[in-house]
Design a protein around this motif. Structure first.
Motif, PDB file in Angstrom:
ATOM      1  N   PHE A 149     -10.905 -11.717   1.885  1.00  0.00           N
ATOM      2  CA  PHE A 149      -9.613 -11.776   2.944  1.00  0.00           C
ATOM      3  C   PHE A 149      -8.491 -11.726   1.974  1.00  0.00           C
ATOM      4  O   PHE A 149      -8.840 -12.327   1.080  1.00  0.00           O
ATOM      5  N   THR A 150      -7.310 -11.373   2.446  1.00  0.00           N
ATOM      6  CA  THR A 150      -6.212 -11.524   1.619  1.00  0.00           C
ATOM      7  C   THR A 150      -5.046 -12.534   2.757  1.00  0.00           C
ATOM      8  O   THR A 150      -4.791 -12.319   3.532  1.00  0.00           O
ATOM      9  N   CYS A 167       0.087 -10.213  -5.626  1.00  0.00           N
ATOM     10  CA  CYS A 167      -0.978 -10.937  -5.240  1.00  0.00           C
ATOM     11  C   CYS A 167      -1.984 -10.227  -6.404  1.00  0.00           C
ATOM     12  O   CYS A 167      -1.804 -10.190  -7.649  1.00  0.00           O
ATOM     13  N   GLY A 168      -2.339 -11.651  -6.651  1.00  0.00           N
ATOM     14  CA  GLY A 168      -3.338 -12.246  -7.437  1.00  0.00           C
ATOM     15  C   GLY A 168      -3.037 -13.415  -7.683  1.00  0.00           C
ATOM     16  O   GLY A 168      -3.313 -14.020  -8.300  1.00  0.00           O
ATOM     17  N   LEU A 187       0.716 -10.781   3.120  1.00  0.00           N
ATOM     18  CA  LEU A 187       1.290  -9.808   4.481  1.00  0.00           C
ATOM     19  C   LEU A 187       1.375  -8.310   3.865  1.00  0.00           C
ATOM     20  O   LEU A 187       1.342  -7.957   4.679  1.00  0.00           O
ATOM     21  N   PHE A 188       2.449  -8.437   2.780  1.00  0.00           N
ATOM     22  CA  PHE A 188       2.210  -6.805   2.261  1.00  0.00           C
ATOM     23  C   PHE A 188       1.256  -6.250   2.533  1.00  0.00           C
ATOM     24  O   PHE A 188       1.201  -4.813   2.647  1.00  0.00           O
ATOM     25  N   LYS A 189       0.224  -6.829   1.582  1.00  0.00           N
ATOM     26  CA  LYS A 189      -0.817  -6.053   1.700  1.00  0.00           C
ATOM     27  C   LYS A 189      -1.671  -5.611   2.859  1.00  0.00           C
ATOM     28  O   LYS A 189      -2.322  -4.847   3.471  1.00  0.00           O
ATOM     29  N   ASN A 190      -1.737  -6.605   3.910  1.00  0.00           N
ATOM     30  CA  ASN A 190      -2.079  -7.213   5.266  1.00  0.00           C
ATOM     31  C   ASN A 190      -2.008  -5.183   6.007  1.00  0.00           C
ATOM     32  O   ASN A 190      -2.531  -4.692   6.662  1.00  0.00           O
TER      33      ASN A 190
END
Length: 137
Positions: free
Chosen positions: A43-44, A59-60, A47-50
């Protein structure tokens, strides 16, 4: 429960900002030392990637900080190359806030407007460049 609504004086406001910033920075590094790092996540929290399915420039970063906290610099920079510079900036800021509390003086690096713009352009270009590379490859 009582709701207090009072104007803080400049010194109280500055003291609150210092404590809050120092506690936040200490928590970031404390969590990175305690939580074991992991390579992949199912899961991440991004919010941007979702919403878009595309990784954001940071990210990361969370997993990279976990690797930094356990001394695995190469894995951290593989996840996000900006993790080490961000960690160094946080360490310097933490030291500055600690000094502000210890000696009751504020130390800041003040750049001329021209140098500030150059540093900002470099930082934005690096972030966007790394982001495009991550998206394309």
């Amino acid at each position: 429960m009582k709701f207090l609504n009072r104007q803080l004086s400049y010194s109280e406001s500055q003291r609150f900002e210092t404590y809050a910033g120092l506690i936040a920075i200490m928590l970031i590094f404390f969590v990175s030392l305690l939580v074991p790092p992991f390579e992949q996540s199912r899961f991440t929290i991004c919010l941007f990637k979702n919403l878009t399915g595309v990784p954001c420039p940071s990210c990361g970063m969370t997993r990279a900080f976990l690797f930094l906290g356990h001394g695995q610099i190469s894995k951290a920079t593989a996840l996000n190359p900006l993790a080490l510079p961000v960690a160094l900036v946080l360490l310097v800021q933490g030291a500055r806030l600690f000094l502000r509390l210890a000696v009751q003086r504020d130390y800041r690096l003040q750049l001329s407007p021209f140098l500030f713009r150059i540093a900002l352009i470099i930082a934005i270009t690096l972030s966007l460049g790394l982001w495009l590379i991550r998206i394309l490859f």
